[in-house]
Design a protein around this motif. Structure first.
Motif, PDB file in Angstrom:
ATOM      1  N   ASP A 133     -21.051  28.548 -23.451  1.00 47.15           N
ATOM      2  CA  ASP A 133     -20.332  27.930 -24.568  1.00 47.15           C
ATOM      3  C   ASP A 133     -19.012  27.331 -24.091  1.00 47.15           C
ATOM      4  O   ASP A 133     -18.630  26.228 -24.501  1.00 47.15           O
ATOM      5  N   VAL A 134     -18.308  28.077 -23.245  1.00 50.42           N
ATOM      6  CA  VAL A 134     -17.032  27.594 -22.732  1.00 50.42           C
ATOM      7  C   VAL A 134     -17.239  26.368 -21.845  1.00 50.42           C
ATOM      8  O   VAL A 134     -16.480  25.394 -21.918  1.00 50.42           O
ATOM      9  N   THR A 135     -18.270  26.393 -21.015  1.00 54.86           N
ATOM     10  CA  THR A 135     -18.582  25.224 -20.190  1.00 54.86           C
ATOM     11  C   THR A 135     -18.881  24.011 -21.062  1.00 54.86           C
ATOM     12  O   THR A 135     -18.400  22.901 -20.804  1.00 54.86           O
ATOM     13  N   GLY A 136     -19.660  24.206 -22.112  1.00 49.56           N
ATOM     14  CA  GLY A 136     -19.976  23.089 -23.006  1.00 49.56           C
ATOM     15  C   GLY A 136     -18.745  22.533 -23.682  1.00 49.56           C
ATOM     16  O   GLY A 136     -18.593  21.309 -23.803  1.00 49.56           O
ATOM     17  N   ALA A 137     -17.851  23.414 -24.121  1.00 57.36           N
ATOM     18  CA  ALA A 137     -16.612  22.962 -24.753  1.00 57.36           C
ATOM     19  C   ALA A 137     -15.747  22.198 -23.767  1.00 57.36           C
ATOM     20  O   ALA A 137     -15.135  21.172 -24.116  1.00 57.36           O
ATOM     21  N   ALA A 138     -15.696  22.681 -22.520  1.00 60.61           N
ATOM     22  CA  ALA A 138     -14.920  21.976 -21.502  1.00 60.61           C
ATOM     23  C   ALA A 138     -15.479  20.575 -21.268  1.00 60.61           C
ATOM     24  O   ALA A 138     -14.727  19.595 -21.165  1.00 60.61           O
ATOM     25  N   HIS A 139     -16.809  20.463 -21.194  1.00 60.86           N
ATOM     26  CA  HIS A 139     -17.421  19.140 -21.008  1.00 60.86           C
ATOM     27  C   HIS A 139     -17.040  18.199 -22.157  1.00 60.86           C
ATOM     28  O   HIS A 139     -16.782  17.005 -21.944  1.00 60.86           O
ATOM     29  N   THR A 140     -17.016  18.725 -23.373  1.00 56.75           N
ATOM     30  CA  THR A 140     -16.673  17.910 -24.532  1.00 56.75           C
ATOM     31  C   THR A 140     -15.240  17.389 -24.432  1.00 56.75           C
ATOM     32  O   THR A 140     -14.976  16.194 -24.629  1.00 56.75           O
ATOM     33  N   ILE A 141     -14.298  18.290 -24.115  1.00 58.23           N
ATOM     34  CA  ILE A 141     -12.897  17.881 -23.994  1.00 58.23           C
ATOM     35  C   ILE A 141     -12.716  16.937 -22.821  1.00 58.23           C
ATOM     36  O   ILE A 141     -11.963  15.948 -22.890  1.00 58.23           O
ATOM     37  N   HIS A 142     -13.422  17.214 -21.713  1.00 60.04           N
ATOM     38  CA  HIS A 142     -13.337  16.345 -20.540  1.00 60.04           C
ATOM     39  C   HIS A 142     -13.811  14.927 -20.855  1.00 60.04           C
ATOM     40  O   HIS A 142     -13.258  13.944 -20.336  1.00 60.04           O
ATOM     41  N   ASP A 143     -14.820  14.824 -21.706  1.00 58.60           N
ATOM     42  CA  ASP A 143     -15.304  13.507 -22.131  1.00 58.60           C
ATOM     43  C   ASP A 143     -14.168  12.714 -22.763  1.00 58.60           C
ATOM     44  O   ASP A 143     -13.953  11.530 -22.457  1.00 58.60           O
ATOM     45  N   GLY A 144     -13.395  13.371 -23.633  1.00 61.19           N
ATOM     46  CA  GLY A 144     -12.262  12.696 -24.257  1.00 61.19           C
ATOM     47  C   GLY A 144     -11.184  12.329 -23.261  1.00 61.19           C
ATOM     48  O   GLY A 144     -10.624  11.223 -23.305  1.00 61.19           O
ATOM     49  N   ILE A 145     -10.873  13.248 -22.347  1.00 59.31           N
ATOM     50  CA  ILE A 145      -9.852  12.966 -21.332  1.00 59.31           C
ATOM     51  C   ILE A 145     -10.266  11.776 -20.484  1.00 59.31           C
ATOM     52  O   ILE A 145      -9.479  10.840 -20.271  1.00 59.31           O
ATOM     53  N   ARG A 146     -11.493  11.800 -19.991  1.00 60.21           N
ATOM     54  CA  ARG A 146     -11.968  10.702 -19.144  1.00 60.21           C
ATOM     55  C   ARG A 146     -11.961   9.374 -19.913  1.00 60.21           C
ATOM     56  O   ARG A 146     -11.576   8.326 -19.359  1.00 60.21           O
ATOM     57  N   THR A 147     -12.352   9.422 -21.163  1.00 57.48           N
ATOM     58  CA  THR A 147     -12.387   8.194 -21.962  1.00 57.48           C
ATOM     59  C   THR A 147     -10.997   7.604 -22.120  1.00 57.48           C
ATOM     60  O   THR A 147     -10.802   6.387 -21.963  1.00 57.48           O
ATOM     61  N   PHE A 148      -9.999   8.430 -22.399  1.00 48.86           N
ATOM     62  CA  PHE A 148      -8.625   7.936 -22.514  1.00 48.86           C
ATOM     63  C   PHE A 148      -8.094   7.437 -21.173  1.00 48.86           C
ATOM     64  O   PHE A 148      -7.499   6.357 -21.092  1.00 48.86           O
ATOM     65  N   VAL A 149      -8.289   8.215 -20.109  1.00 52.26           N
ATOM     66  CA  VAL A 149      -7.724   7.864 -18.802  1.00 52.26           C
ATOM     67  C   VAL A 149      -8.314   6.569 -18.273  1.00 52.26           C
ATOM     68  O   VAL A 149      -7.593   5.729 -17.709  1.00 52.26           O
ATOM     69  N   GLU A 150      -9.607   6.364 -18.446  1.00 50.60           N
ATOM     70  CA  GLU A 150     -10.263   5.194 -17.887  1.00 50.60           C
ATOM     71  C   GLU A 150     -10.187   3.970 -18.786  1.00 50.60           C
ATOM     72  O   GLU A 150     -10.640   2.892 -18.398  1.00 50.60           O
ATOM     73  N   SER A 151      -9.583   4.101 -19.949  1.00 53.32           N
ATOM     74  CA  SER A 151      -9.508   2.996 -20.899  1.00 53.32           C
ATOM     75  C   SER A 151      -8.400   2.021 -20.518  1.00 53.32           C
ATOM     76  O   SER A 151      -7.602   2.266 -19.608  1.00 53.32           O
ATOM     77  N   ASP A 152      -8.334   0.920 -21.260  1.00 44.24           N
ATOM     78  CA  ASP A 152      -7.249  -0.053 -21.074  1.00 44.24           C
ATOM     79  C   ASP A 152      -6.186   0.102 -22.163  1.00 44.24           C
ATOM     80  O   ASP A 152      -5.445  -0.841 -22.450  1.00 44.24           O
ATOM     81  N   LYS A 153      -6.094   1.294 -22.741  1.00 41.61           N
ATOM     82  CA  LYS A 153      -5.070   1.579 -23.759  1.00 41.61           C
ATOM     83  C   LYS A 153      -3.945   2.395 -23.123  1.00 41.61           C
ATOM     84  O   LYS A 153      -4.149   3.567 -22.763  1.00 41.61           O
ATOM     85  N   PRO A 154      -2.751   1.846 -22.936  1.00 41.28           N
ATOM     86  CA  PRO A 154      -1.655   2.644 -22.384  1.00 41.28           C
ATOM     87  C   PRO A 154      -1.227   3.722 -23.364  1.00 41.28           C
ATOM     88  O   PRO A 154      -1.133   3.499 -24.568  1.00 41.28           O
ATOM     89  N   ILE A 155      -0.961   4.906 -22.821  1.00 44.22           N
ATOM     90  CA  ILE A 155      -0.655   6.083 -23.643  1.00 44.22           C
ATOM     91  C   ILE A 155       0.670   6.669 -23.201  1.00 44.22           C
ATOM     92  O   ILE A 155       0.904   6.880 -22.009  1.00 44.22           O
ATOM     93  N   VAL A 156       1.548   6.957 -24.182  1.00 45.29           N
ATOM     94  CA  VAL A 156       2.794   7.666 -23.902  1.00 45.29           C
ATOM     95  C   VAL A 156       2.733   9.014 -24.616  1.00 45.29           C
ATOM     96  O   VAL A 156       2.343   9.083 -25.781  1.00 45.29           O
ATOM     97  N   ALA A 157       3.088  10.085 -23.897  1.00 48.17           N
ATOM     98  CA  ALA A 157       3.125  11.417 -24.497  1.00 48.17           C
ATOM     99  C   ALA A 157       4.555  11.779 -24.855  1.00 48.17           C
ATOM    100  O   ALA A 157       5.478  11.567 -24.060  1.00 48.17           O
ATOM    101  N   ALA A 158       4.735  12.322 -26.048  1.00 48.90           N
ATOM    102  CA  ALA A 158       6.023  12.840 -26.503  1.00 48.90           C
ATOM    103  C   ALA A 158       5.920  14.356 -26.474  1.00 48.90           C
ATOM    104  O   ALA A 158       5.212  14.957 -27.276  1.00 48.90           O
ATOM    105  N   VAL A 159       6.620  14.981 -25.522  1.00 50.77           N
ATOM    106  CA  VAL A 159       6.400  16.393 -25.215  1.00 50.77           C
ATOM    107  C   VAL A 159       7.609  17.235 -25.591  1.00 50.77           C
ATOM    108  O   VAL A 159       8.733  16.947 -25.156  1.00 50.77           O
ATOM    109  N   GLN A 160       7.365  18.270 -26.370  1.00 52.94           N
ATOM    110  CA  GLN A 160       8.405  19.228 -26.716  1.00 52.94           C
ATOM    111  C   GLN A 160       7.893  20.631 -26.455  1.00 52.94           C
ATOM    112  O   GLN A 160       6.698  20.883 -26.462  1.00 52.94           O
TER     113      GLN A 160
END
Length: 257
Positions: free
Chosen positions: A78-105
């Motif tokens: 279950d944990v592996t499956g959840a990680a794959h799901t989140i990784h899909d989102g990370i990879r999609t954002f990182v490889e996209s042409d949408k620049p992203i700025v994080a506001a971190v507190q």
């Protein structure tokens, strides 16, 4: 629709907000699916020019929701499956042409480091703290940490965070290259929006393609990167925006000579 992650729009600017402040925005199973779906939605939307990634409450993200893992009866599969799901989102954002700025507190821990490093530009509060803590609970890095962290700070410093019980402050994070800027806590939101607005007010598509080239280059051969660069600059040169900007630059240069 789940409210674990909120999405708001202001024209071409999309804001993605982690919204589980009572859990320090730890990412559970449902939140992970929401993250993946948002990534696909926003990166496929041609009307989105820039993205702000931020969080509600005192912390940016405490990583995976360990309490949910421990109390839900989840298995390793279950944990592996959840990680794959989140990784899909990370990879999609990182490889996209949408620049992203994080506001971190506040605190960024464990997999929260990987989610933060999904962003291309990171504005952190002076009060921010950064820690791994994977080994403290007998787990190994996920959410891109084993790749994105050494890419940001170098292998030795990444291993220092992962193999020791080390917490670094905002000034150290800036010195290491983990974050891009450090500002007072009450300026994080405004500064991150200013970064995003700069992209939107200028050659938005060119910034997005530059981000894509840099973020995807490490996984390809040098020759493939050069081919991608050549194709990308040629495609941009044929756009009306680039033609106008190139002509304006040439005219300004001639007037100074």
């Amino acid at each position: 629709m789940s409210d674990s992650i909120l999405v708001t729009r202001d024209g071409a600017l999309a804001r993605v907000t982690f919204n589980r402040p009572a859990s320090l925005n730890a990412m559970g199973f449902e939140m992970g699916r929401r993250w993946r779906d948002i990534a696909h939605e926003l990166t496929a939307d041609e009307s989105v020019g820039a993205i702000i990634l931020d969080a509600a409450g005192p912390a940016f993200c405490a990583g995976g929701d360990v309490i949910e893992m421990a109390t839900s009866g989840a298995s390793g599969a279950d944990v592996t499956g959840a990680a794959h799901t989140i990784h899909d989102g990370i990879r999609t954002f990182v490889e996209s042409d949408k620049p992203i700025v994080a506001a971190v507190q506040g605190a960024v821990a464990g997999g929260g480091l990987g989610l933060m490093l999904t962003a291309d530009y990171i504005v952190a509060s002076e009060q921010s703290k950064f820690v791994s803590r994977y080994a403290n609970i007998g787990l190994t890095p996920d959410l891109g940490v084993s790749t994105l962290l050494p890419a940001a700070v170098g292998q030795r410093r990444a291993l220092q965070l992962l193999l020791q019980d080390v917490t670094i402050d905002a000034a150290t994070a800036l010195d290491w290259g983990l974050v891009t800027e450090v500002v007072p806590a009450d300026e994080v939101a405004a500064r991150s929006e200013a970064v995003a607005r700069f992209w939107l007010d200028n050659a938005t598509a060119a910034f997005g393609q530059a981000k894509r080239l840099v973020r995807t280059g490490a996984g390809r051969s040098f020759a493939e990167n050069l081919d991608d660069e050549a194709a990308s600059i040629g495609a941009r040169f044929d756009t009306d925006e680039a033609k106008a900007r190139v002509q304006a630059f040439a005219a300004a240069s001639r007037s100074r000579s």
